[in-house]
Design a protein around this motif. Structure first.
Motif, PDB file in Angstrom:
ATOM      1  N   THR A 100     -20.309 -30.067  19.941  1.00  0.00           N
ATOM      2  CA  THR A 100     -19.807 -29.073  19.071  1.00  0.00           C
ATOM      3  C   THR A 100     -18.203 -29.746  18.662  1.00  0.00           C
ATOM      4  N   GLU A 101     -17.555 -30.301  19.400  1.00  0.00           N
ATOM      5  CA  GLU A 101     -16.648 -31.116  19.226  1.00  0.00           C
ATOM      6  C   GLU A 101     -16.567 -31.976  17.908  1.00  0.00           C
ATOM      7  N   GLY A 102     -17.677 -32.884  17.987  1.00  0.00           N
ATOM      8  CA  GLY A 102     -18.102 -33.666  16.881  1.00  0.00           C
ATOM      9  C   GLY A 102     -18.355 -33.040  15.630  1.00  0.00           C
ATOM     10  N   ALA A 103     -19.007 -32.027  15.633  1.00  0.00           N
ATOM     11  CA  ALA A 103     -19.091 -31.139  14.564  1.00  0.00           C
ATOM     12  C   ALA A 103     -17.816 -30.558  13.946  1.00  0.00           C
ATOM     13  N   VAL A 104     -16.854 -30.211  14.614  1.00  0.00           N
ATOM     14  CA  VAL A 104     -15.674 -29.753  14.160  1.00  0.00           C
ATOM     15  C   VAL A 104     -14.882 -30.493  13.709  1.00  0.00           C
ATOM     16  N   THR A 105     -14.568 -31.669  14.165  1.00  0.00           N
ATOM     17  CA  THR A 105     -14.108 -32.801  13.714  1.00  0.00           C
ATOM     18  C   THR A 105     -14.656 -33.261  12.276  1.00  0.00           C
ATOM     19  N   ARG A 106     -15.898 -33.343  12.271  1.00  0.00           N
ATOM     20  CA  ARG A 106     -16.429 -33.935  10.958  1.00  0.00           C
ATOM     21  C   ARG A 106     -16.168 -32.600   9.949  1.00  0.00           C
ATOM     22  N   ALA A 107     -16.252 -31.616  10.316  1.00  0.00           N
ATOM     23  CA  ALA A 107     -16.071 -30.557   9.090  1.00  0.00           C
ATOM     24  C   ALA A 107     -14.768 -30.445   8.655  1.00  0.00           C
ATOM     25  N   ALA A 108     -13.710 -30.570   9.920  1.00  0.00           N
ATOM     26  CA  ALA A 108     -12.261 -30.925   9.477  1.00  0.00           C
ATOM     27  C   ALA A 108     -12.057 -31.836   8.543  1.00  0.00           C
ATOM     28  N   LYS A 109     -12.696 -32.642   8.377  1.00  0.00           N
ATOM     29  CA  LYS A 109     -12.258 -34.032   7.559  1.00  0.00           C
ATOM     30  C   LYS A 109     -12.808 -33.856   6.231  1.00  0.00           C
ATOM     31  N   VAL A 110     -14.099 -33.207   5.982  1.00  0.00           N
ATOM     32  CA  VAL A 110     -14.450 -32.963   4.757  1.00  0.00           C
ATOM     33  C   VAL A 110     -14.271 -31.558   3.793  1.00  0.00           C
ATOM     34  N   LEU A 111     -13.770 -30.555   4.799  1.00  0.00           N
ATOM     35  CA  LEU A 111     -13.458 -29.320   4.152  1.00  0.00           C
ATOM     36  C   LEU A 111     -11.797 -29.155   3.992  1.00  0.00           C
ATOM     37  N   ASP A 112     -11.570 -28.652   3.163  1.00  0.00           N
ATOM     38  CA  ASP A 112      -9.928 -28.233   2.628  1.00  0.00           C
ATOM     39  C   ASP A 112      -9.473 -26.974   3.671  1.00  0.00           C
ATOM     40  N   LEU A 113      -9.434 -27.446   4.925  1.00  0.00           N
ATOM     41  CA  LEU A 113      -9.137 -26.347   5.803  1.00  0.00           C
ATOM     42  C   LEU A 113      -8.103 -27.081   6.744  1.00  0.00           C
ATOM     43  N   ASP A 114      -7.157 -26.136   7.405  1.00  0.00           N
ATOM     44  CA  ASP A 114      -6.128 -26.502   8.466  1.00  0.00           C
ATOM     45  C   ASP A 114      -6.804 -26.106   9.720  1.00  0.00           C
ATOM     46  N   VAL A 115      -7.489 -27.191  10.400  1.00  0.00           N
ATOM     47  CA  VAL A 115      -8.238 -26.757  11.573  1.00  0.00           C
ATOM     48  C   VAL A 115      -7.432 -27.459  12.957  1.00  0.00           C
ATOM     49  N   THR A 116      -7.308 -26.541  13.882  1.00  0.00           N
ATOM     50  CA  THR A 116      -7.128 -27.239  15.178  1.00  0.00           C
ATOM     51  C   THR A 116      -8.173 -27.013  16.187  1.00  0.00           C
ATOM     52  N   LEU A 117      -8.414 -28.003  17.040  1.00  0.00           N
ATOM     53  CA  LEU A 117      -9.486 -28.006  18.053  1.00  0.00           C
ATOM     54  C   LEU A 117      -8.758 -28.026  19.188  1.00  0.00           C
ATOM     55  N   LEU A 118      -9.066 -27.003  20.092  1.00  0.00           N
ATOM     56  CA  LEU A 118      -8.542 -26.741  21.363  1.00  0.00           C
ATOM     57  C   LEU A 118      -9.784 -26.956  22.558  1.00  0.00           C
ATOM     58  N   HIS A 119      -9.630 -26.836  23.729  1.00  0.00           N
ATOM     59  CA  HIS A 119     -10.699 -27.160  24.724  1.00  0.00           C
ATOM     60  C   HIS A 119     -10.263 -26.255  25.897  1.00  0.00           C
ATOM     61  N   GLU A 120     -11.200 -25.591  26.402  1.00  0.00           N
ATOM     62  CA  GLU A 120     -11.084 -24.410  27.432  1.00  0.00           C
ATOM     63  C   GLU A 120     -12.266 -24.827  28.471  1.00  0.00           C
ATOM     64  N   LYS A 121     -11.770 -25.327  29.549  1.00  0.00           N
ATOM     65  CA  LYS A 121     -13.035 -25.439  30.559  1.00  0.00           C
ATOM     66  C   LYS A 121     -13.653 -24.396  31.341  1.00  0.00           C
ATOM     67  N   ARG A 122     -12.727 -23.251  31.460  1.00  0.00           N
ATOM     68  CA  ARG A 122     -13.224 -22.060  32.106  1.00  0.00           C
ATOM     69  C   ARG A 122     -14.037 -21.362  31.209  1.00  0.00           C
ATOM     70  N   PRO A 123     -15.425 -21.261  31.882  1.00  0.00           N
ATOM     71  CA  PRO A 123     -16.216 -20.452  31.019  1.00  0.00           C
ATOM     72  C   PRO A 123     -15.850 -18.867  30.935  1.00  0.00           C
ATOM     73  N   GLY A 124     -16.179 -18.437  29.664  1.00  0.00           N
ATOM     74  CA  GLY A 124     -15.934 -17.110  29.435  1.00  0.00           C
ATOM     75  C   GLY A 124     -15.288 -17.062  28.045  1.00  0.00           C
ATOM     76  N   LYS A 125     -15.674 -15.947  27.028  1.00  0.00           N
ATOM     77  CA  LYS A 125     -15.282 -16.081  25.788  1.00  0.00           C
ATOM     78  C   LYS A 125     -13.950 -15.520  25.634  1.00  0.00           C
ATOM     79  N   PHE A 126     -13.503 -14.790  26.745  1.00  0.00           N
ATOM     80  CA  PHE A 126     -12.017 -14.205  26.847  1.00  0.00           C
ATOM     81  C   PHE A 126     -10.991 -15.330  27.142  1.00  0.00           C
ATOM     82  N   HIS A 127     -11.402 -16.221  27.946  1.00  0.00           N
ATOM     83  CA  HIS A 127     -10.796 -17.305  28.306  1.00  0.00           C
ATOM     84  C   HIS A 127     -10.279 -18.294  26.810  1.00  0.00           C
ATOM     85  N   ALA A 128     -11.515 -18.449  26.334  1.00  0.00           N
ATOM     86  CA  ALA A 128     -11.287 -19.210  24.989  1.00  0.00           C
ATOM     87  C   ALA A 128     -10.354 -18.527  24.194  1.00  0.00           C
ATOM     88  N   LEU A 129     -10.585 -17.337  23.933  1.00  0.00           N
ATOM     89  CA  LEU A 129      -9.678 -16.573  22.954  1.00  0.00           C
ATOM     90  C   LEU A 129      -8.154 -16.604  23.340  1.00  0.00           C
TER      91      LEU A 129
END
Length: 448
Positions: free
Chosen positions: A140-169
């Motif tokens: 997933t990280e690589g896919a986000v990094t590649r997309a950020a390079k080719v798309l005209d978007l301001d993308v920040t990639l963060l990491h959350e090790k604790r499982p659970g969508k609420f932790h990520a949000l």
């Protein structure tokens, strides 16, 4: 579905006489109550005959769940939607910067396409995208990094090790510096004007509106019979309930798949909770704090619906559990607005309706095939004209007021419509009952 479509057309709808929401609310209840009295009058022979079999109190309890209450709710829905008139946007092209939060768990296959559709938004202000990789095991990280390079978007990639969508949000929320924040599922594709429509509704609303829910449609409706049926559920069923709730300023689920929130409101209630239905509980907390929640039918996003009945049952049982979580935390009578009390009160009745439908109506339908009309009787059919009328009016609204303006077309799906009308509730009620049981016994549920 081909999503290479034109942006939102201007609204040329003429001005109409304004009717206060409170008047709409009570007129709709008046009509629904009149329909209820008519239903009771017509059904007296059925009620008395059934009473001879199971006793009058039990017969009244069962028939109320099978016919009286559904009829009342359908009548209330129809009249309410007849009065529904979305106010015009005050700003068709808002200039407020927005942050999009995308929680991603093993989304290597879909995240790049999701970001590509974000990059095609016709929103003129700045969009900051924060992708939170929630301990994915793929690239997933690589896919986000590649997309950020080719798309005209301001993308920040963060990491959350604790499982659970609420932790990520919540991890992403810590990095939000804009007044508005949008949550977007990693496999959801946006109509080109989706973000603009959400923000336009928010900035055109009163100051006490804390969130605006977007409109979800099915993207993979041709994948299976299950998705064909769900296409009509999203298009007619879910959309009608959202419009009803939005009319009364209390949309009960600003779904995490695509909704906009005021950042300060989410922060004020402590972010996303540790819950199976984190978006449901968050929405109810906002409502409890006197923040109103609207719905914008023109803010359209496309999601992949479950392709098998097993996955469908798993998803909808989670939704049922999320509803119970909301009811457990905040009771209907604890909400400050009368509209929200009523809307959440309907949810309080849903376990009763689903249980009776599952253990009584379905067996009663089988008995009716053998000429035994103890449970499924003639009065049950009184619900059908209202259902057909409500779905028919909503179909015309969706086709002419939403799809036409968005440059979309309603695809032919007659088989899915037949399955939706005849089979959907036969599946949904037992699945919901299972979800209630899972929540009652606190069975484990994971985000996947």
């Amino acid at each position: 579905m081909n999503l290479l479509i034109p942006p939102l057309e201007p609204n040329r709808q003429s001005r109409k006489l304004y009717v206060p929401v409170s008047i709409k609310f009570w007129i709709s209840h008046g009509f629904a109550f009149a329909w209820l009295l008519f239903s009771i009058y017509i059904s007296l022979p059925w009620l008395l005959d059934f009473s001879a079999v199971v006793s009058f109190p039990l017969a009244l309890i069962l028939i109320s769940a099978i016919a009286y209450i559904p009829g009342y709710l359908n009548a209330f829905l129809i009249i309410s939607l007849f009065f529904d008139r979305q106010p015009r946007w005050k700003q068709a092209h808002p200039s407020v910067p927005v942050t999009l939060l995308i929680a991603a768990y093993n989304e290597e296959a879909s995240i790049e396409q999701t970001l590509r559709y974000v990059s095609r938004q016709d929103y003129r202000a700045h969009l900051h995208v924060i992708v939170i990789d929630n301990h994915s095991h793929d690239d997933t990280e690589g896919a986000v990094t590649r997309a950020a390079k080719v798309l005209d978007l301001d993308v920040t990639l963060l990491h959350e090790k604790r499982p659970g969508k609420f932790h990520a949000l919540n991890k992403g929320l810590q990095h939000v510096a804009t007044p508005f924040v949008i949550t977007l599922d990693a496999d959801t594709l946006l109509h080109p004007s989706a973000v603009r429509a959400l923000v336009a509704r928010m900035v055109s609303s009163p100051d006490d509106v804390g969130a605006v829910a977007g409109s979800m449609l099915v993207r993979n409706s041709r994948a299976s019979l299950c998705t064909r049926m769900q296409e009509w559920d999203y298009f007619l069923g879910i959309a009608s309930v959202k419009r009803l709730q939005g009319l009364y300023q209390g949309t009960l689920v600003a779904q995490g798949a695509f909704s906009l929130y005021k950042t300060e409101c989410v922060q004020a209630v402590g972010g996303w909770p540790n819950a199976i239905g984190e978006d449901i509980v968050l929405t109810w907390r906002l409502l409890h704090k006197k923040w109103r929640v609207y719905f914008e039918p023109l803010a359209v996003a496309f999601t992949d619906a479950p392709e098998t009945l097993a996955h469908f049952a798993k998803q909808r049982s989670r939704w049922a559990r999320g509803m119970i979580e909301g009811l457990t935390e905040i009771k209907p009578w604890q909400h400050p607005l009368v509209y929200t009390k009523y809307l959440t009160g309907i949810n309080l009745m849903m376990p009763y309706l689903d249980i009776v439908y599952t253990v009584c109506w379905i067996p009663g339908l089988i008995l009716a095939f053998f000429g035994i009309y103890w449970i499924v009787g003639l009065t049950t059919l009184l619900v059908l004209p209202l259902t057909i009328l409500s779905f028919g009016s909503l179909y015309l609204y969706q086709k002419n007021r939403v799809f036409k303006r968005l440059g979309l077309r309603v695809r032919r799906n007659r088989l899915g419509l037949v399955l939706f009308l005849l089979c959907y509730q036969l599946i949904m009620s037992p699945v919901s009952v299972w979800g209630y049981a899972e929540e009652r016994f606190r069975l484990k549920c994971v985000w996947a």
